[in-house]
Write an enzyme that holds these catalytic residues in place. Structure first.
Site, PDB file in Angstrom:
ATOM      1  CE  LYS A 186      16.155  -6.030  -8.528  1.00 55.24           C
ATOM      2  NZ  LYS A 186      17.479  -6.413  -8.638  1.00 55.24           N
ATOM      3  N   PRO A 196      17.024  -6.553 -14.528  1.00 50.85           N
ATOM      4  CG  PRO A 196      17.610  -4.524 -13.492  1.00 50.85           C
ATOM      5  CD  PRO A 196      16.585  -5.652 -13.519  1.00 50.85           C
ATOM      6  CB  CYS A 211      24.388  -3.751  -7.854  1.00 53.46           C
ATOM      7  SG  CYS A 211      25.781  -4.715  -8.373  1.00 53.46           S
TER       8      CYS A 211
END
Length: 331
Positions: A141, A18, A102
């Protein structure tokens, strides 16, 4: 080379990462055609009041995606994430992925993304809330840790396993690393040795040989590719051929690449409409151009065009010039 994600038997171990603003349904479609076995949609905020914006509208479930359709959510509040997960499942999502990886400043300033790695209790609350809220697989993630001195990826992985998550992706860098330096795979290997849920390895996998090395080194259930497939989505097929048959596939012919690029841009125009689609097409064309002869010239001409049909005609003219060995004139 299949693997199991909840009730889903995935056809191979090659996963598209992603990537915010990049891995939209247009790119996912192309990557599936080029050998990806699974793809996760680009990051979507758990703040549902933002979903009506033009940007967020294209990041929600796309029913045309192959199953299982996966959506990645970003947020810090367990209830908000649980509510967002329920809404996405109601719209057709079949996997909910949580973003704890992120490293972007604007994300970490809100204590979201990889910043959450510093708060294991909050992480556990989020995992428990989302798992309880939906009846589809929940995955996450993460990165290897906060920084080199605090690599707590294993702790987070154990929490994920204990809370009932179905898989974990580990990027081989810390939050502090951002995308600098080289990914390390020791932490991923340790996590794989320790937890029983599937582990997906991510970071600096740029070739078929890289993929084989990371699989062997970490014993991961799958590998995730991100920036390496931009402009060369056929890397998935090349990895599959090398790992399964020890065959090094060459890059596609120029004609094949022309068709891939045209298909990709057509999907972009359909997804975003003419005005926004033309702008987004420039970004993706730039990545393809990096791997083409006289690619800089193509990119310069393409970026001056503001009509989709002219952009596609520019691509055709470029490949015609290569085929006839004529000098490329202006599009």
């Amino acid at each position: 080379m299949s693997w199991q994600l909840g009730p889903y038997q995935l056809p191979n171990k090659w996963v598209l990462a992603p990537m915010a603003g990049v891995s939209d349904s247009a790119l996912r479609s192309i990557c599936y055609k080029q050998g990806a076995g699974y793809a996760i949609g680009e990051m979507l905020s758990a703040q549902t009041h933002l979903w009506e914006t033009k940007k967020s509208a294209t990041r929600q479930v796309n029913m045309a995606d192959p199953e299982p359709r996966a959506i990645q959510l970003l947020g810090i509040d367990p209830k908000a994430l649980a509510d967002a997960a329920q809404r996405q499942v109601a719209q057709g999502a079949q996997v909910i992925d949580l973003n704890l990886g992120c490293p972007a400043k604007k994300v970490c300033q809100q204590a979201a993304g990889s910043a959450l790695l510093a708060y294991p209790e909050q992480v556990a609350s989020i995992f428990n809330a989302v798992v309880a809220a939906v009846d589809v697989p929940v995955t996450v993630k993460i990165r290897t840790g906060i920084n080199a001195e605090h690599k707590n990826g294993l702790e987070i992985a154990k929490i994920a396993e204990g809370c009932g998550l179905s898989a974990i992706t580990v990027h081989g860098r810390t939050r502090a690393d951002k995308f600098n330096g080289q990914a390390e795979y020791d932490t991923i290997a340790l996590i794989k040795q320790t937890v029983s849920i599937p582990v997906i390895a991510n970071g600096d996998i740029c070739s078929a040989e890289d993929a084989q090395f990371v699989l062997n080194y970490t014993n991961a259930d799958a590998i995730m590719l991100g920036r390496a497939v931009l402009g060369r989505p056929w890397l998935f097929n090349q990895i599959d051929a090398w790992v399964n048959n020890k065959t090094l596939l060459p890059d596609p012919s120029l004609m094949a690449r022309q068709h891939i690029m045209r298909d990709h841009l057509d999907a972009i125009y359909r997804l975003y409409g003419e005005t926004q689609g033309v702008r987004i097409a420039r970004k993706h064309l730039g990545w393809y151009a990096q791997h083409l002869p006289a690619g800089d010239r193509l990119r310069q001409m393409f970026n001056r065009l503001d009509v989709s049909t002219k952009q596609q005609a520019c691509i055709d003219k470029y490949f015609d010039a290569l085929d006839t060995r004529l000098e490329l004139e202006s599009c």
